[in-house]
Scaffold this motif. Structure first.
Motif, PDB file in Angstrom:
ATOM      1  N   ASN A 335       0.849  -1.180   0.000  1.00  0.00           N
ATOM      2  CA  ASN A 335       0.000   0.000   0.000  1.00  0.00           C
ATOM      3  C   ASN A 335       0.890   1.237   0.000  1.00  0.00           C
ATOM      4  N   ARG A 336       0.800   2.058  -1.064  1.00  0.00           N
ATOM      5  CA  ARG A 336       1.705   3.190  -1.280  1.00  0.00           C
ATOM      6  C   ARG A 336       0.954   4.525  -1.233  1.00  0.00           C
ATOM      7  N   VAL A 337      -0.227   4.518  -0.652  1.00  0.00           N
ATOM      8  CA  VAL A 337      -1.151   5.644  -0.722  1.00  0.00           C
ATOM      9  C   VAL A 337      -0.736   6.804   0.175  1.00  0.00           C
ATOM     10  N   LEU A 338      -0.211   6.497   1.361  1.00  0.00           N
ATOM     11  CA  LEU A 338      -0.101   7.500   2.420  1.00  0.00           C
ATOM     12  C   LEU A 338       1.156   8.361   2.321  1.00  0.00           C
ATOM     13  N   PRO A 339       1.032   9.642   2.669  1.00  0.00           N
ATOM     14  CA  PRO A 339       2.222  10.476   2.823  1.00  0.00           C
ATOM     15  C   PRO A 339       2.932  10.141   4.124  1.00  0.00           C
ATOM     16  N   ALA A 340       4.193  10.502   4.218  1.00  0.00           N
ATOM     17  CA  ALA A 340       4.919  10.363   5.474  1.00  0.00           C
ATOM     18  C   ALA A 340       4.388  11.369   6.491  1.00  0.00           C
ATOM     19  N   GLY A 341       4.499  11.004   7.795  1.00  0.00           N
ATOM     20  CA  GLY A 341       4.230  11.918   8.894  1.00  0.00           C
ATOM     21  C   GLY A 341       2.764  12.048   9.264  1.00  0.00           C
ATOM     22  N   PRO A 342       2.440  13.058  10.079  1.00  0.00           N
ATOM     23  CA  PRO A 342       3.364  14.009  10.700  1.00  0.00           C
ATOM     24  C   PRO A 342       4.246  13.403  11.809  1.00  0.00           C
ATOM     25  N   THR A 343       3.661  12.562  12.684  1.00  0.00           N
ATOM     26  CA  THR A 343       4.428  11.988  13.789  1.00  0.00           C
ATOM     27  C   THR A 343       4.396  10.470  13.693  1.00  0.00           C
ATOM     28  N   VAL A 344       5.218   9.812  14.495  1.00  0.00           N
ATOM     29  CA  VAL A 344       5.198   8.355  14.557  1.00  0.00           C
ATOM     30  C   VAL A 344       3.806   7.868  14.961  1.00  0.00           C
ATOM     31  N   THR A 345       3.187   8.540  15.927  1.00  0.00           N
ATOM     32  CA  THR A 345       1.834   8.155  16.353  1.00  0.00           C
ATOM     33  C   THR A 345       0.852   8.243  15.195  1.00  0.00           C
ATOM     34  N   ASP A 346       0.944   9.313  14.398  1.00  0.00           N
ATOM     35  CA  ASP A 346       0.049   9.470  13.247  1.00  0.00           C
ATOM     36  C   ASP A 346       0.287   8.380  12.206  1.00  0.00           C
ATOM     37  N   VAL A 347       1.547   8.069  11.930  1.00  0.00           N
ATOM     38  CA  VAL A 347       1.868   7.016  10.959  1.00  0.00           C
ATOM     39  C   VAL A 347       1.267   5.689  11.405  1.00  0.00           C
ATOM     40  N   LEU A 348       1.402   5.367  12.682  1.00  0.00           N
ATOM     41  CA  LEU A 348       0.911   4.081  13.169  1.00  0.00           C
ATOM     42  C   LEU A 348      -0.607   4.070  13.288  1.00  0.00           C
ATOM     43  N   ALA A 349      -1.220   5.214  13.540  1.00  0.00           N
ATOM     44  CA  ALA A 349      -2.686   5.285  13.502  1.00  0.00           C
ATOM     45  C   ALA A 349      -3.183   5.006  12.091  1.00  0.00           C
ATOM     46  N   ASN A 350      -2.520   5.604  11.085  1.00  0.00           N
ATOM     47  CA  ASN A 350      -2.874   5.325   9.691  1.00  0.00           C
ATOM     48  C   ASN A 350      -2.706   3.844   9.370  1.00  0.00           C
ATOM     49  N   ALA A 351      -1.629   3.245   9.887  1.00  0.00           N
ATOM     50  CA  ALA A 351      -1.361   1.829   9.636  1.00  0.00           C
ATOM     51  C   ALA A 351      -2.425   0.949  10.290  1.00  0.00           C
ATOM     52  N   ALA A 352      -2.775   1.237  11.536  1.00  0.00           N
ATOM     53  CA  ALA A 352      -3.789   0.444  12.234  1.00  0.00           C
ATOM     54  C   ALA A 352      -5.129   0.527  11.510  1.00  0.00           C
ATOM     55  N   PHE A 353      -5.492   1.721  11.067  1.00  0.00           N
ATOM     56  CA  PHE A 353      -6.738   1.922  10.324  1.00  0.00           C
ATOM     57  C   PHE A 353      -6.729   1.064   9.052  1.00  0.00           C
ATOM     58  N   TYR A 354      -5.621   1.094   8.331  1.00  0.00           N
ATOM     59  CA  TYR A 354      -5.519   0.330   7.079  1.00  0.00           C
ATOM     60  C   TYR A 354      -5.579  -1.176   7.323  1.00  0.00           C
ATOM     61  N   TYR A 355      -4.739  -1.677   8.216  1.00  0.00           N
ATOM     62  CA  TYR A 355      -4.680  -3.134   8.406  1.00  0.00           C
ATOM     63  C   TYR A 355      -6.001  -3.685   8.960  1.00  0.00           C
ATOM     64  N   GLY A 356      -6.627  -2.927   9.847  1.00  0.00           N
ATOM     65  CA  GLY A 356      -7.915  -3.377  10.359  1.00  0.00           C
ATOM     66  C   GLY A 356      -8.987  -3.374   9.287  1.00  0.00           C
ATOM     67  N   LEU A 357      -9.001  -2.300   8.506  1.00  0.00           N
ATOM     68  CA  LEU A 357     -10.045  -2.133   7.500  1.00  0.00           C
ATOM     69  C   LEU A 357      -9.947  -3.172   6.387  1.00  0.00           C
ATOM     70  N   VAL A 358      -8.721  -3.416   5.873  1.00  0.00           N
ATOM     71  CA  VAL A 358      -8.621  -4.391   4.774  1.00  0.00           C
ATOM     72  C   VAL A 358      -8.947  -5.801   5.256  1.00  0.00           C
ATOM     73  N   ARG A 359      -8.614  -6.109   6.516  1.00  0.00           N
ATOM     74  CA  ARG A 359      -8.965  -7.434   7.035  1.00  0.00           C
ATOM     75  C   ARG A 359     -10.490  -7.600   7.075  1.00  0.00           C
ATOM     76  N   ALA A 360     -11.181  -6.602   7.609  1.00  0.00           N
ATOM     77  CA  ALA A 360     -12.637  -6.700   7.729  1.00  0.00           C
ATOM     78  C   ALA A 360     -13.309  -6.733   6.361  1.00  0.00           C
ATOM     79  N   LEU A 361     -12.888  -5.869   5.457  1.00  0.00           N
ATOM     80  CA  LEU A 361     -13.531  -5.813   4.141  1.00  0.00           C
ATOM     81  C   LEU A 361     -13.218  -7.045   3.304  1.00  0.00           C
TER      82      LEU A 361
END
Length: 506
Positions: A335-361
């Motif tokens: 998955n190459r959609v996301l921009p970098a940043g702003p913080t490590v917390t934001d990056v991992l929130a984006n990652a959690a949202f993605y991995y959870g969502l694709v599993r469910a869908l």
């Protein structure tokens, strides 16, 4: 594109031989799929983040070779331009407290890299597009001193046969030309990998395509380029235009761009690799000595080197990946959609949202892609890039009425996608504390309608209102962004504007 390639010229026989090798690789892939030779499910994910180097003044620093020499870690690599780096995190098993583990690893790695960068008066900035980049920064002389980048630039320029036109009409309008692919280097992204079995691949890829727009809406972080305020996520149009091998006549004929959302849902990973061969001429026709079919006949596992190299020059936002680890082949969705940043917390929130969502869908008995036309998914992606968290999407209606409706991105995420992501993370076995922490960041961005792009734009305009010129305002916004990134709190908590000046004492 991590392959070690040697710069050189290609003739007709090189291209003909490469095309034949690609066909043999594709046949080899088909045999591997038919013979069910792929790795068993292992729930493995991986993470790569592209980074910028900037000075204390917020301006780009062309020093990646010096910084990498000081970092001296295989986790950090060059990227396209001299102001770019990339950090690669080793694969992790999705489950437990994996996001908190990744948080600690990333903070440690980035803090170390930033300390090393400071030895040459630079620093790490994790952002989609560095706001202070100027057209003079994005020229071929600032490409990293690595053969593969020079060779790729030469081949794309030769294929196009004329200057590249950048034309992005957003809040403001940017129109300019470039003689090289260097403007692509402005795009710094996060790549999320998920290893999947061939049977699950099409459902995961289709799910990733369907939610790409939502990812951008909540994660946009690239509103500026060359001093202009453009789309909330300007990376996709910039990447497409700066790597476009098609002169206007081929664009008018409907020839596909190499940076591509795609045009259909798929039923197999094979579909995507086959499309790559059918639609895209080779840019780097470099042949390996291996004959993949002979390796298969002997009971071995082929590297499919030509197929892998060619796939690396087709820039899908969700890319299929073939790889071999410990002698066993596997497939990944990148998955190459996301921009970098702003913080490590934001990056991992984006990652959690993605991995959870694709599993469910991917496990839904009535998948969203059976109800959403592919053209609508592509239009949603464009809308998210233009408007970010304020975008509106076409989406299947819930309930007995069915059909399609228009929905605000924030409403869709809060009411439908976040509960799905929560269920998906539960299915991965993610600890509730991890799940709630990181999905809570996405919920708060939606509640406050704030992401990296909206914060950058609001702070820039506040600086203009305070009397700063455009260049000064962009530099000040970049410095403030870097300062707040270092504090580590997620972007929805950041105060808008520049810090109040400290009064001088008489």
């Amino acid at each position: 594109m991590g392959e070690k390639v040697v710069a050189g010229q290609f003739d007709l026989s090189d291209r003909q031989r490469y095309r034949e090798k690609l066909r043999r690789c594709l046949t080899g892939l088909e045999r591997l799929l038919t013979e069910k030779r792929f790795d068993r499910p292992r729930n493995l994910m991986g993470l790569e983040i592209e980074l910028n180097l900037a000075g204390a003044d917020g301006m780009p620093k062309m020093l990646n070779a010096q910084v990498l020499e000081r970092i001296a870690s295989r986790d950090f690599q060059t990227e396209l331009a001299m102001f770019n780096l990339e950090v690669n995190i080793a694969p992790h098993r999705l489950g437990g407290r994996v996001f908190d583990q990744l948080d600690e690893e990333l903070r440690t790695s980035l803090s170390y890299a930033d300390r090393k960068a400071r030895e040459v008066d630079a620093g790490i900035v994790m952002i989609g597009i560095l706001p202070t980049l100027d057209r003079d920064d994005l020229v071929s002389s600032n490409l990293s001193a690595v053969d593969r980048y020079a060779l790729l630039n030469d081949q794309i320029v030769a294929a196009r046969g004329e200057d590249f036109t950048l034309d992005i009409d957003g809040v403001e309008h940017l129109r300019c030309t470039s003689k090289s692919i260097a403007p692509e280097a402005a795009c710094t992204s996060v790549q999320l990998h998920l290893q999947v079995t061939p049977e699950r691949f099409p459902d995961v890829w289709n799910a990733a395509q369907a939610v790409a727009a939502a990812q951008i809406a909540v994660g946009a972080n690239s509103p500026f380029l060359f001093g202009r305020e453009l789309w909330r996520e300007s990376r996709p149009p910039l990447f497409q235009q700066s790597t476009d091998t098609r002169p206007p006549e081929l664009q008018a004929q409907g020839v596909r761009p190499r940076t591509w959302f795609g045009e259909r849902w798929v039923t197999s990973a094979f579909d995507l690799f086959e499309e790559n061969l059918r639609y895209f001429p080779a840019l780097l026709p470099i042949c390996d000595d291996e004959d993949p079919l002979e390796v298969l006949d002997a009971g071995g596992v082929p590297s499919l080197a030509e197929l892998v190299l060619h796939n690396g020059t087709v820039y899908r936002w969700n890319r299929p990946v073939y790889d071999v680890a410990d002698g066993v082949p596997h497939l990944r969705v990148e998955n190459r959609v996301l921009p970098a940043g702003p913080t490590v917390t934001d990056v991992l929130a984006n990652a959690a949202f993605y991995y959870g969502l694709v599993r469910a869908l991917a496990e839904d008995s009535r998948p969203v892609w059976s109800r959403l036309p592919f053209e609508a998914a592509a239009a949603n992606f464009d809308a998210a890039c233009k408007d970010g968290i304020d975008a509106r999407f076409t989406w299947p209606r819930r309930g007995r009425l069915g059909g399609l409706g228009e929905v605000d991105a924030v409403t869709l995420v809060r009411e439908e996608l976040l509960p799905l992501a929560e269920a998906g993370l539960d299915a991965w076995g993610i600890e509730p504390a991890d799940r709630d922490r990181y999905l809570g960041v996405i919920e708060e961005r939606c509640r406050r309608r704030v992401n990296g792009a909206s914060w950058q734009a609001a702070t820039f305009h506040r600086a203009l209102d305070a009397g700063l010129g455009r260049e000064e305002a962009l530099a000040a916004t970049t410095r403030r962004y870097r300062e707040l990134t270092k504090r580590g709190e997620p972007v929805h908590t950041w105060p808008v504007g520049l810090p109040e000046p400290v009064p001088t004492t008489a």
